[in-house]
Structure formats: C-alpha cells, structure tokens
Design a protein around this motif. Sequence first.
Motif, PDB file in Angstrom:
ATOM      1  N   THR A  10      -4.483 -13.499 -13.645  1.00 25.79           N
ATOM      2  CA  THR A  10      -4.167 -13.305 -15.048  1.00 25.79           C
ATOM      3  C   THR A  10      -4.745 -14.389 -15.939  1.00 25.79           C
ATOM      4  O   THR A  10      -4.517 -14.394 -17.133  1.00 25.79           O
ATOM      5  N   MET A  11      -5.506 -15.270 -15.363  1.00 27.94           N
ATOM      6  CA  MET A  11      -6.030 -16.395 -16.135  1.00 27.94           C
ATOM      7  C   MET A  11      -7.105 -15.943 -17.111  1.00 27.94           C
ATOM      8  O   MET A  11      -8.000 -15.193 -16.756  1.00 27.94           O
ATOM      9  N   HIS A  12      -6.996 -16.405 -18.352  1.00 27.58           N
ATOM     10  CA  HIS A  12      -8.040 -16.163 -19.329  1.00 27.58           C
ATOM     11  C   HIS A  12      -9.177 -17.143 -19.073  1.00 27.58           C
ATOM     12  O   HIS A  12      -8.931 -18.289 -18.704  1.00 27.58           O
ATOM     13  N   PRO A  13     -10.394 -16.702 -19.277  1.00 27.73           N
ATOM     14  CA  PRO A  13     -11.524 -17.614 -19.047  1.00 27.73           C
ATOM     15  C   PRO A  13     -11.387 -18.880 -19.881  1.00 27.73           C
ATOM     16  O   PRO A  13     -11.057 -18.829 -21.053  1.00 27.73           O
ATOM     17  N   GLY A  14     -11.626 -20.001 -19.259  1.00 28.12           N
ATOM     18  CA  GLY A  14     -11.659 -21.253 -19.991  1.00 28.12           C
ATOM     19  C   GLY A  14     -10.335 -21.931 -20.185  1.00 28.12           C
ATOM     20  O   GLY A  14     -10.254 -22.891 -20.931  1.00 28.12           O
ATOM     21  N   GLY A  15      -9.259 -21.459 -19.566  1.00 31.49           N
ATOM     22  CA  GLY A  15      -8.050 -22.228 -19.734  1.00 31.49           C
ATOM     23  C   GLY A  15      -6.753 -21.515 -19.449  1.00 31.49           C
ATOM     24  O   GLY A  15      -6.683 -20.543 -18.728  1.00 31.49           O
ATOM     25  N   LEU A  16      -5.751 -22.047 -20.079  1.00 28.76           N
ATOM     26  CA  LEU A  16      -4.371 -21.662 -19.869  1.00 28.76           C
ATOM     27  C   LEU A  16      -4.054 -20.304 -20.480  1.00 28.76           C
ATOM     28  O   LEU A  16      -4.531 -19.968 -21.561  1.00 28.76           O
ATOM     29  N   THR A  17      -3.230 -19.546 -19.769  1.00 31.35           N
ATOM     30  CA  THR A  17      -2.751 -18.261 -20.247  1.00 31.35           C
ATOM     31  C   THR A  17      -1.280 -18.390 -20.598  1.00 31.35           C
ATOM     32  O   THR A  17      -0.517 -18.994 -19.852  1.00 31.35           O
ATOM     33  N   VAL A  18      -0.897 -17.815 -21.725  1.00 34.46           N
ATOM     34  CA  VAL A  18       0.498 -17.821 -22.160  1.00 34.46           C
ATOM     35  C   VAL A  18       1.088 -16.448 -21.896  1.00 34.46           C
ATOM     36  O   VAL A  18       0.483 -15.429 -22.214  1.00 34.46           O
ATOM     37  N   GLU A  19       2.280 -16.450 -21.300  1.00 35.80           N
ATOM     38  CA  GLU A  19       3.001 -15.204 -21.047  1.00 35.80           C
ATOM     39  C   GLU A  19       4.201 -15.147 -21.972  1.00 35.80           C
ATOM     40  O   GLU A  19       5.076 -16.026 -21.922  1.00 35.80           O
ATOM     41  N   ASN A  20       4.267 -14.126 -22.841  1.00 31.07           N
ATOM     42  CA  ASN A  20       5.402 -14.012 -23.760  1.00 31.07           C
ATOM     43  C   ASN A  20       6.583 -13.336 -23.066  1.00 31.07           C
ATOM     44  O   ASN A  20       6.477 -12.936 -21.899  1.00 31.07           O
ATOM     45  N   VAL A  21       7.694 -13.195 -23.763  1.00 27.30           N
ATOM     46  CA  VAL A  21       8.910 -12.647 -23.156  1.00 27.30           C
ATOM     47  C   VAL A  21       8.730 -11.207 -22.697  1.00 27.30           C
ATOM     48  O   VAL A  21       9.434 -10.746 -21.803  1.00 27.30           O
ATOM     49  N   ALA A  22       7.782 -10.487 -23.292  1.00 27.13           N
ATOM     50  CA  ALA A  22       7.509  -9.105 -22.894  1.00 27.13           C
ATOM     51  C   ALA A  22       6.573  -9.026 -21.685  1.00 27.13           C
ATOM     52  O   ALA A  22       6.280  -7.941 -21.195  1.00 27.13           O
ATOM     53  N   GLY A  23       6.096 -10.188 -21.225  1.00 26.29           N
ATOM     54  CA  GLY A  23       5.197 -10.219 -20.077  1.00 26.29           C
ATOM     55  C   GLY A  23       3.735 -10.058 -20.421  1.00 26.29           C
ATOM     56  O   GLY A  23       2.890  -9.976 -19.542  1.00 26.29           O
ATOM     57  N   GLU A  24       3.426 -10.042 -21.720  1.00 30.93           N
ATOM     58  CA  GLU A  24       2.033  -9.927 -22.150  1.00 30.93           C
ATOM     59  C   GLU A  24       1.361 -11.292 -22.090  1.00 30.93           C
ATOM     60  O   GLU A  24       1.991 -12.308 -22.324  1.00 30.93           O
ATOM     61  N   HIS A  25       0.065 -11.289 -21.818  1.00 33.48           N
ATOM     62  CA  HIS A  25      -0.698 -12.523 -21.676  1.00 33.48           C
ATOM     63  C   HIS A  25      -1.692 -12.690 -22.812  1.00 33.48           C
ATOM     64  O   HIS A  25      -2.268 -11.724 -23.291  1.00 33.48           O
ATOM     65  N   SER A  26      -1.858 -13.937 -23.228  1.00 31.37           N
ATOM     66  CA  SER A  26      -2.854 -14.274 -24.245  1.00 31.37           C
ATOM     67  C   SER A  26      -3.350 -15.688 -23.959  1.00 31.37           C
ATOM     68  O   SER A  26      -2.681 -16.465 -23.287  1.00 31.37           O
ATOM     69  N   PRO A  27      -4.521 -16.033 -24.488  1.00 36.66           N
ATOM     70  CA  PRO A  27      -5.044 -17.388 -24.273  1.00 36.66           C
ATOM     71  C   PRO A  27      -4.172 -18.419 -24.995  1.00 36.66           C
ATOM     72  O   PRO A  27      -3.648 -18.157 -26.074  1.00 36.66           O
ATOM     73  N   PHE A  28      -4.019 -19.563 -24.381  1.00 36.91           N
ATOM     74  CA  PHE A  28      -3.282 -20.673 -24.993  1.00 36.91           C
ATOM     75  C   PHE A  28      -4.054 -21.182 -26.206  1.00 36.91           C
ATOM     76  O   PHE A  28      -5.262 -21.378 -26.145  1.00 36.91           O
ATOM     77  N   ASP A  29      -3.335 -21.400 -27.306  1.00 43.35           N
ATOM     78  CA  ASP A  29      -3.937 -21.907 -28.533  1.00 43.35           C
ATOM     79  C   ASP A  29      -3.244 -23.217 -28.908  1.00 43.35           C
ATOM     80  O   ASP A  29      -2.157 -23.199 -29.490  1.00 43.35           O
ATOM     81  N   PRO A  30      -3.848 -24.371 -28.582  1.00 43.65           N
ATOM     82  CA  PRO A  30      -3.198 -25.651 -28.882  1.00 43.65           C
ATOM     83  C   PRO A  30      -3.003 -25.885 -30.373  1.00 43.65           C
ATOM     84  O   PRO A  30      -2.171 -26.688 -30.779  1.00 43.65           O
ATOM     85  N   GLN A  31      -3.722 -25.145 -31.199  1.00 42.73           N
ATOM     86  CA  GLN A  31      -3.572 -25.284 -32.646  1.00 42.73           C
ATOM     87  C   GLN A  31      -2.160 -24.907 -33.095  1.00 42.73           C
ATOM     88  O   GLN A  31      -1.629 -25.458 -34.059  1.00 42.73           O
TER      89      GLN A  31
END
Length: 95
Positions: A10-31
């Motif tokens: 489930t890893m997004h290219p280039g870094g950390l993946t965030v999993e929300n409470v619904a189980g959906e994944h998105s790239p980590f955004d340090p901003q």
Amino acid sequence: MDVLRRSQTTMHPGGLTVENVAGEHSPFDPQKIHESLTDLTNDPTVVHRVESLIVAQLAGFDVVATGTIDATVVETLEQLGYANMAQNYRKQQHV
C-alpha cells in the motif's frame, strides 16, 4: 494508537502512506503538520523543531494512521514542554 506498520503493497511511491479512519490511503503531506503547528504559534523556530521531530518519528514506517499522526504530534509537543500547544492541537483536531 491506530495503525503504524510496514507494508509493501500500500506504499505510495516516494514515502509514507496515511491511512484514514475509513481505511483509505493517501500520500503523507508534511505541509499539513507544518500548517497545524503554524496555527498554534508564530515562532518559526518552535515550528521547525517540532515538525522535524514528528517527521523523523514517522519516517521509519510505510503506513501510518491519521490517529497515530495526531498522537505523535501531541506527544512530541508535550515532551518538548509545549503543553498548551498540545492542548490546543487536541482541540483543533478533536483528538
């Protein structure tokens, strides 16, 4: 804490993946962390210090839950002696 694990699928290219409470994944955004901290203080030194420590703590993982990110922010603020900022962050995020 919610999810904090290593995952190759489930890893997004280039870094950390965030999993929300619904189980959906998105790239980590340090901003997002930067913006949240900037909302708490106008001191760029504090923002940079806290932000760097949070990102460093999360860097060793591939997938992390939003709740884990929130808990890491609060714990880091408290450990650095910014209890008021931690309390205000909890209110902002409803942690």
